[in-house]
Motif scaffolding. Structure first.
Motif, mmCIF file in Angstrom:
data_model
loop_
_atom_site.group_PDB
_atom_site.id
_atom_site.type_symbol
_atom_site.label_atom_id
_atom_site.label_comp_id
_atom_site.label_asym_id
_atom_site.label_seq_id
_atom_site.Cartn_x
_atom_site.Cartn_y
_atom_site.Cartn_z
ATOM 1 N N ILE A 185 51.773 86.345 56.509
ATOM 2 C CA ILE A 185 52.439 86.324 57.821
ATOM 3 C C ILE A 185 51.803 85.171 58.605
ATOM 4 N N ALA A 186 52.610 84.193 58.989
ATOM 5 C CA ALA A 186 52.043 82.944 59.521
ATOM 6 C C ALA A 186 52.373 82.736 61.007
ATOM 7 N N PRO A 187 51.551 81.933 61.688
ATOM 8 C CA PRO A 187 51.795 81.622 63.106
ATOM 9 C C PRO A 187 52.617 80.335 63.238
ATOM 10 N N MET A 211 56.585 85.820 51.586
ATOM 11 C CA MET A 211 56.114 85.019 52.729
ATOM 12 C C MET A 211 57.005 85.284 53.942
ATOM 13 N N LYS A 212 56.352 85.500 55.095
ATOM 14 C CA LYS A 212 57.105 85.543 56.352
ATOM 15 C C LYS A 212 56.567 84.450 57.260
ATOM 16 N N PRO A 213 57.280 83.328 57.334
ATOM 17 C CA PRO A 213 56.815 82.255 58.226
ATOM 18 C C PRO A 213 56.993 82.679 59.679
ATOM 19 N N SER A 214 56.439 81.899 60.583
ATOM 20 C CA SER A 214 56.696 82.165 62.004
ATOM 21 C C SER A 214 58.184 81.962 62.261
ATOM 22 N N GLU A 215 58.770 82.899 62.984
ATOM 23 C CA GLU A 215 60.207 82.821 63.281
ATOM 24 C C GLU A 215 60.512 81.637 64.195
ATOM 25 N N ARG A 216 59.465 81.028 64.758
ATOM 26 C CA ARG A 216 59.715 79.889 65.662
ATOM 27 C C ARG A 216 59.768 78.564 64.919
ATOM 28 N N GLY A 264 47.144 84.385 63.186
ATOM 29 C CA GLY A 264 47.881 84.402 64.447
ATOM 30 C C GLY A 264 47.028 84.959 65.571
ATOM 31 N N SER A 265 47.673 85.566 66.530
ATOM 32 C CA SER A 265 46.972 86.039 67.735
ATOM 33 C C SER A 265 46.203 87.328 67.447
ATOM 34 N N ASN A 266 45.284 87.673 68.348
ATOM 35 C CA ASN A 266 44.519 88.918 68.197
ATOM 36 C C ASN A 266 45.407 90.138 68.322
ATOM 37 N N ASN A 286 43.000 86.192 60.296
ATOM 38 C CA ASN A 286 42.391 85.124 61.105
ATOM 39 C C ASN A 286 43.067 85.116 62.470
ATOM 40 N N MET A 287 42.289 85.159 63.535
ATOM 41 C CA MET A 287 42.912 85.342 64.854
ATOM 42 C C MET A 287 42.453 84.277 65.862
ATOM 43 N N GLY A 288 42.454 84.676 67.130
ATOM 44 C CA GLY A 288 42.276 83.728 68.242
ATOM 45 C C GLY A 288 40.891 83.104 68.336
ATOM 46 N N ARG A 319 45.698 74.394 68.618
ATOM 47 C CA ARG A 319 44.993 74.522 67.331
ATOM 48 C C ARG A 319 43.974 75.634 67.493
ATOM 49 N N CYS A 320 43.845 76.462 66.474
ATOM 50 C CA CYS A 320 42.836 77.523 66.591
ATOM 51 C C CYS A 320 41.440 76.926 66.588
ATOM 52 N N MET A 321 41.297 75.677 66.109
ATOM 53 C CA MET A 321 39.983 75.037 66.098
ATOM 54 C C MET A 321 39.858 73.974 67.198
ATOM 55 N N GLU A 419 40.074 84.091 78.486
ATOM 56 C CA GLU A 419 41.272 84.128 77.640
ATOM 57 C C GLU A 419 41.470 82.834 76.856
ATOM 58 N N GLU A 420 42.048 82.974 75.687
ATOM 59 C CA GLU A 420 42.437 81.793 74.914
ATOM 60 C C GLU A 420 43.642 81.161 75.623
ATOM 61 N N ILE A 421 43.524 79.894 76.020
ATOM 62 C CA ILE A 421 44.630 79.268 76.776
ATOM 63 C C ILE A 421 45.687 78.731 75.818
HETATM 64 P P1 NAD Z 1 51.444 85.382 66.919
HETATM 65 O O1 NAD Z 1 50.426 86.443 66.699
HETATM 66 O O2 NAD Z 1 52.335 85.504 68.095
HETATM 67 O O3 NAD Z 1 52.404 85.295 65.635
HETATM 68 C C1 NAD Z 1 51.883 85.233 64.328
HETATM 69 C C2 NAD Z 1 52.780 86.044 63.399
HETATM 70 O O4 NAD Z 1 52.734 87.427 63.767
HETATM 71 C C3 NAD Z 1 54.242 85.624 63.469
HETATM 72 O O5 NAD Z 1 54.745 85.564 62.158
HETATM 73 C C4 NAD Z 1 54.903 86.708 64.306
HETATM 74 O O6 NAD Z 1 56.213 86.981 63.890
HETATM 75 C C5 NAD Z 1 54.026 87.924 64.111
HETATM 76 N N1 NAD Z 1 53.840 88.699 65.348
HETATM 77 C C6 NAD Z 1 53.773 88.239 66.615
HETATM 78 N N2 NAD Z 1 53.529 89.227 67.478
HETATM 79 C C7 NAD Z 1 53.446 90.342 66.753
HETATM 80 C C8 NAD Z 1 53.188 91.700 67.079
HETATM 81 N N3 NAD Z 1 52.988 92.094 68.338
HETATM 82 N N4 NAD Z 1 53.153 92.594 66.091
HETATM 83 C C9 NAD Z 1 53.343 92.224 64.819
HETATM 84 N N5 NAD Z 1 53.588 90.940 64.456
HETATM 85 C C10 NAD Z 1 53.637 90.016 65.395
HETATM 86 O O7 NAD Z 1 50.676 83.993 66.910
HETATM 87 P P2 NAD Z 1 51.269 82.567 67.273
HETATM 88 O O8 NAD Z 1 51.537 82.503 68.732
HETATM 89 O O9 NAD Z 1 52.337 82.234 66.342
HETATM 90 O O10 NAD Z 1 50.012 81.619 66.919
HETATM 91 C C11 NAD Z 1 49.000 81.303 67.842
HETATM 92 C C12 NAD Z 1 47.772 82.162 67.626
HETATM 93 O O11 NAD Z 1 47.322 82.034 66.297
HETATM 94 C C13 NAD Z 1 46.602 81.730 68.494
HETATM 95 O O12 NAD Z 1 45.962 82.864 68.993
HETATM 96 C C14 NAD Z 1 45.690 80.980 67.532
HETATM 97 O O13 NAD Z 1 44.328 80.965 67.886
HETATM 98 C C15 NAD Z 1 45.917 81.771 66.289
HETATM 99 N N6 NAD Z 1 45.570 80.992 65.119
HETATM 100 C C16 NAD Z 1 44.429 81.317 64.460
HETATM 101 C C17 NAD Z 1 44.031 80.589 63.354
HETATM 102 C C18 NAD Z 1 42.770 80.943 62.629
HETATM 103 O O14 NAD Z 1 42.632 80.523 61.473
HETATM 104 N N7 NAD Z 1 41.855 81.681 63.227
HETATM 105 C C19 NAD Z 1 44.816 79.525 62.905
HETATM 106 C C20 NAD Z 1 45.988 79.226 63.598
HETATM 107 C C21 NAD Z 1 46.356 79.977 64.703
#
Ligand code: NAD
Length: 538
Positions: A185-187, A211-216, A264-266, A286-288, A319-321, A419-421
């Motif tokens: 599941i990707a961001p 694979m589920k890419p980001s819908e965006r 993706g996000s926390n 991997n999160m915020g 970028r997460c980094m 907060e993560e901006i």
């Molecule tokens: P996001 O969490 O909104 O989305 C990521 C994935 O999760 C998407 O595929 C989305 O469809 C799904 N999703 C979104 N909200 C959901 C929910 N409430 N319940 C279940 N699934 C959900 O993240 P984003 O906005 O696409 O990406 C940005 C975030 O990703 C930032 O917080 C960034 O720090 C983090 N990130 C972390 C790393 C890392 O390696 N630590 C790398 C890249 C991005």
């Protein structure tokens, strides 16, 4: 055009953009064609080796962040479609897991070449849907490509262990074996790199992948899927579905799925970790982040300021980094005016425009949130040294642009620090000593990345040993490890036991079988049956 919307986007979108600037005629021609045919390109599902149109009634628009024009639509896959995808993975697993490791390696050797050959097309899709500059988009593909290249050394990576003669005529050895159907599941922020952290490593180990890419930003992932098919991956070894919460819940709950890689996000990551783990799956999440750059007074000023500007504002801070936070120690705080001047020189523009340094944010909501957090800093007493709100990007007035922004005199209790901006905003704190800086960072909830800028080896060593963060750069602003190492975010930035790619990635996607065998030298003739528990020679 029939099997994949990418063809449409790659061919026509540049025409449309060019038209806006140069030729009304071309623009009218393209637009008329779209209006006449009433055609908004749709993202296909990739199920059992076929790119298929979804039967869903629920679609999401995909926008170009530089203009907010709709450039496509992505389906929320139906339950039946998701089931078909996972069934396809399950069927394919039977033969794929038995396919020789050398054959799997060959497919990924061809795949890495195809990615190299198509890097520009992949980058164009990223810029169109995600907004980052073309050069940065190529970097996005390139860092993913390195993981695919690494996957090609699977014949060494998957070696087991042996211990011969643990007792007379008895040997123990381990195999690493695939675990089954895995899911990713990707961001939105790395449309190529992050999917490439996931399915190539999972598949080369002998697993099949959903694979589920980001819908965006699904376009790049679809082209990556097509290229993998062209490289010879058998039908069903990779399936791609689209959607939001329902697709995520499906992945967390379906019993055939054995492991989930999430980035993706926390908010989403904690949820997926809990739900997936509760269902007995392996989950790596991997999160915020809130990455701090520590600037020591003995640092090389020229390098440090340039690296800080690039790491804070590159990719519009998405970028997460990204180095989103800087701690200036001692007299280094005198460099702030120069940091501001250098940040002002960055050109904010659509990602496909020549010379663009900072592209748009992903959505109007993201822009609104970033602007809200900037204002919250001002309201709580921070000093706005550079304000990127109201930036005017000629020709792209509807885009989600925020220019480089610097807030100084920030304190740990402020919302803009907590907060993560995830935007082009650098928040600056000050410290009198290195110890004070380390203590600040270790109190922050995140542990993804950090960097120290210094010319003193002892300072660098002390920092790397005492700071409680997964990835540390010494005079390196964005220390994303190459794939022979692992991506090692820690604390609030990671849930799980084994990290992405590198040795840990292989561990995540494999299980171990241990064989202890005895082949007696005297021709295995058992003279009398042993009825007591074997004591392994003791
Ligand atoms: P996001 O969490 O909104 O989305 C990521 C994935 O999760 C998407 O595929 C989305 O469809 C799904 N999703 C979104 N909200 C959901 C929910 N409430 N319940 C279940 N699934 C959900 O993240 P984003 O906005 O696409 O990406 C940005 C975030 O990703 C930032 O917080 C960034 O720090 C983090 N990130 C972390 C790393 C890392 O390696 N630590 C790398 C890249 C991005």
């Amino acid at each position: 055009l029939l099997y994949c919307r990418n063809v449409y986007i790659v061919c026509l979108a540049p025409l449309q953009r060019q038209a806006r600037n140069k030729s009304t005629f071309t623009f009218l021609l393209t637009s008329s064609w779209c209006i006449l045919t009433n055609y908004t390109p749709t993202t296909k599902l990739f199920i059992d080796g076929k790119f298929v149109e979804s039967n869903t009634s629920e679609w999401l628009d995909i926008h170009n962040p530089a203009t907010n024009e709709v450039v496509g639509r992505v389906p929320k896959a139906t339950d039946l479609e998701m089931l078909a995808a996972v069934d396809s993975c399950s069927r394919a697993f039977q033969s794929w897991s038995e396919t020789s490791i050398l054959s799997r390696q060959q497919i990924f050797l061809r795949y890495q070449q195809l990615i190299k050959d198509n890097i520009k097309e992949l980058a164009k899709l990223i810029t169109l849907e995600q907004g980052k500059t073309l050069a940065d988009a190529e970097g996005d593909v390139f860092r993913g490509l390195q993981v695919v290249e690494h996957a090609c050394s699977i014949t060494s990576l998957m070696l087991g262990e042996t211990l011969p003669s643990i007792t007379k005529d008895m040997d123990t050895y381990t195999y690493r074996l695939p675990i089954g159907v895995c899911a990713g599941i990707a961001p939105f922020n790395f449309p190529a790199m992050i999917p490439l952290w996931m399915f190539p490593i999972g598949m080369v180990c002998g697993n099949t992948y959903l694979m589920k890419p980001s819908e965006r930003v699904p376009g790049c992932a679809m082209l990556l899927a097509k290229l993998l098919q062209d490289a010879g991956a058998p039908d069903g070894t990779l399936n791609v579905i689209h959607g939001q919460h329902a697709a995520v819940n499906f992945i967390c709950d379906h019993p055939a799925i054995k492991a989930i890689s999430f980035v993706g996000s926390n908010q989403a990551g904690e949820y997926i970790y809990e739900r997936g783990s509760k269902n007995g799956k392996r989950v790596q999440s991997n999160m915020g982040a809130k990455n701090h750059g520590v600037v020591m007074p003995d640092a090389n000023k020229e390098n440090t300021l340039n690296q800080l500007v690039g790491a804070a504002f590159g990719a519009a801070g998405q970028r997460c980094m990204a180095l989103s936070t800087a701690i200036f120690v001692g007299e280094s705080r005198d460099w702030l005016p120069e940091l501001v001047e250098r940040s002002k020189t960055l050109r904010v523009n659509a990602g496909d425009q020549p010379g663009a340094d900072v592209g748009p944010l992903i959505s109007p909501e993201a822009k609104q949130r970033v602007e809200f957090l900037i204002q919250s800093g001002v309201d709580e007493g921070a000093q706005l040294l550079l304000d990127g709100r109201n930036v005017n990007v000629k020709g792209y007035e509807n885009g989600n642009f925020v220019g480089p922004t610097i807030l100084s005199k920030v304190t740990p209790d402020m919302k803009c620090y907590r907060e993560e901006i995830f935007g082009p905003v650098l928040v600056i704190l000050e410290a009198d000593t290195l110890d004070e800086a380390i203590s600040l960072i270790n109190k922050n909830q995140y542990g993804n990345g950090t960097a120290i800028f210094t010319t003193n080896g002892a300072t660098a060593r002390k920092y790397t040993h005492e700071v409680d963060v997964g990835q540390i750069g010494v005079n390196v602003p964005i220390p994303v490890p190459l794939p022979m190492f692992s991506f090692t975010g820690s604390r609030g930035s990671f849930r799980g036991d084994t990290n992405f790619y590198g040795k840990q990635g292989i561990q995540f996607y494999t299980q171990i079988k241990t064989v202890t065998s005895q082949w007696k030298a005297e021709d295995a003739t058992v003279t009398s049956p042993a009825v007591t528990m074997p004591t392994m020679g003791r």
